[in-house]
Scaffold this motif. Structure first.
Motif, PDB file in Angstrom:
ATOM      1  N   MET A 164       0.844  -1.192   0.000  1.00  0.00           N
ATOM      2  CA  MET A 164       0.000   0.000   0.000  1.00  0.00           C
ATOM      3  C   MET A 164       0.879   1.241   0.000  1.00  0.00           C
ATOM      4  O   MET A 164       1.876   1.294   0.718  1.00  0.00           O
ATOM      5  N   ASP A 165       0.515   2.231  -0.815  1.00  0.00           N
ATOM      6  CA  ASP A 165       1.235   3.502  -0.819  1.00  0.00           C
ATOM      7  C   ASP A 165       0.749   4.297   0.383  1.00  0.00           C
ATOM      8  O   ASP A 165      -0.401   4.726   0.438  1.00  0.00           O
ATOM      9  N   ALA A 169       0.508   8.420   5.766  1.00  0.00           N
ATOM     10  CA  ALA A 169       1.085   7.999   7.046  1.00  0.00           C
ATOM     11  C   ALA A 169       2.468   7.415   6.787  1.00  0.00           C
ATOM     12  O   ALA A 169       2.690   6.209   6.941  1.00  0.00           O
ATOM     13  N   PRO A 170       3.439   8.266   6.396  1.00  0.00           N
ATOM     14  CA  PRO A 170       4.753   7.752   6.025  1.00  0.00           C
ATOM     15  C   PRO A 170       5.513   7.106   7.179  1.00  0.00           C
ATOM     16  O   PRO A 170       6.492   6.406   6.960  1.00  0.00           O
ATOM     17  N   TYR A 171       5.067   7.320   8.399  1.00  0.00           N
ATOM     18  CA  TYR A 171       5.702   6.734   9.581  1.00  0.00           C
ATOM     19  C   TYR A 171       5.327   5.274   9.765  1.00  0.00           C
ATOM     20  O   TYR A 171       5.927   4.581  10.576  1.00  0.00           O
ATOM     21  N   LEU A 172       4.314   4.794   9.042  1.00  0.00           N
ATOM     22  CA  LEU A 172       3.923   3.386   9.127  1.00  0.00           C
ATOM     23  C   LEU A 172       4.715   2.605   8.090  1.00  0.00           C
ATOM     24  O   LEU A 172       4.541   2.786   6.891  1.00  0.00           O
ATOM     25  N   GLY A 173       5.606   1.764   8.584  1.00  0.00           N
ATOM     26  CA  GLY A 173       6.533   1.057   7.718  1.00  0.00           C
ATOM     27  C   GLY A 173       6.094  -0.347   7.378  1.00  0.00           C
ATOM     28  O   GLY A 173       4.910  -0.688   7.433  1.00  0.00           O
ATOM     29  N   PRO A 174       7.054  -1.189   7.058  1.00  0.00           N
ATOM     30  CA  PRO A 174       6.771  -2.560   6.643  1.00  0.00           C
ATOM     31  C   PRO A 174       6.234  -3.417   7.792  1.00  0.00           C
ATOM     32  O   PRO A 174       6.220  -3.002   8.944  1.00  0.00           O
ATOM     33  N   VAL A 175       5.807  -4.607   7.426  1.00  0.00           N
ATOM     34  CA  VAL A 175       5.091  -5.508   8.330  1.00  0.00           C
ATOM     35  C   VAL A 175       5.864  -6.815   8.514  1.00  0.00           C
ATOM     36  O   VAL A 175       6.456  -7.339   7.574  1.00  0.00           O
TER      37      VAL A 175
END
Length: 167
Positions: free
Chosen positions: A123-124, A128-134
Motif C-alpha cells: 500500500m502507498d 502515514a509515512p511513519y507506518l513502515g513494513p510488516v
C-alpha cells in the motif's frame, strides 16, 4: 582469539523492538530509537496544536512534546491503562536529536527480529509515512513505526520552533 564482527555481520543480527498496540493492531519501534520508557504522567496541554499532540512533559530539566500515537493514526484518543507507557524517543532536529514523547498502549513486551524480515505490504502510505513494513509473527502481523517520519513539517515547526536539540 576471536576476530571483531564485520559491519555486514552486525547488520544481519536481530535487533530489539518495543511492541505496543494501536487499537487492535500490533506495532513495533526499534529499541535503538527509544531513549526511555516511563509510566504515563500528567501533561501540560498545548492549545492550538493538532488533537493528536497530547501535550508537553517536564522531564530531566527539559520540556518534551508528547504525541498520542493512537490518535495520530486516526483511532481516537488512546486508552490510559496500566500497560500504557510514555516512550521518549530520539527525534531528528537541526543540530542533533531531540526528545519526543509517544503515548503507547500495551507497551510491555519486546521482540528480537531481523529488520529485513519486515516486508512491504503493498500500500502507498503517503498519508502515514511513519507506518513502515510488516512482520509476519506467530501472534499476528506487526507493523514497524519510523520515528523520523512521525511529524509533518508544520507540526515539527510548532513543537521544535528553533530546531534545537533537547536531548
Amino acid at each position: 582469539m576471536a576476530l571483531p564482527d564485520s559491519p555486514s555481520d552486525a547488520a544481519r543480527r536481530p535487533r530489539l523492538f518495543l511492541l505496543f498496540c494501536l487499537g487492535q493492531d500490533r506495532y513495533a519501534l526499534e529499541a535503538a530509537e527509544v531513549a526511555e520508557v516511563l509510566r504515563l504522567s500528567p501533561l501540560k496541554q498545548l492549545p492550538g496544536a493538532p488533537s493528536w499532540v497530547a501535550g508537553v512533559l517536564a522531564h530531566g530539566g527539559a520540556l518534551v512534546p508528547v504525541v498520542d500515537l493512537t490518535a495520530r493514526v486516526g483511532l481516537g484518543d488512546g486508552q490510559r491503562r496500566t500497560s500504557t507507557r510514555l516512550a521518549l524517543v530520539h527525534y531528528p532536529c537541526a543540530g542533533g536529536a531531540a526528545r519526543l514523547g509517544l503515548i503507547l498502549e500495551q507497551a510491555t513486551e519486546t521482540l528480537y527480529a531481523h529488520p529485513e524480515d519486515f516486508q512491504p505490504y503493498g500500500m502507498d502510505n503517503q498519508g502515514a509515512p511513519y507506518l513502515g513494513p510488516v512482520l509476519a509473527h506467530a501472534q499476528g502481523l506487526i507493523q514497524r513505526v519510523t520515528v523520523d517520519a512521525l511529524l509533518p513539517a508544520d507540526v515539527h515547526a510548532l513543537l521544535f520552533p528553533d530546531g534545537a536539540a533537547t536531548s
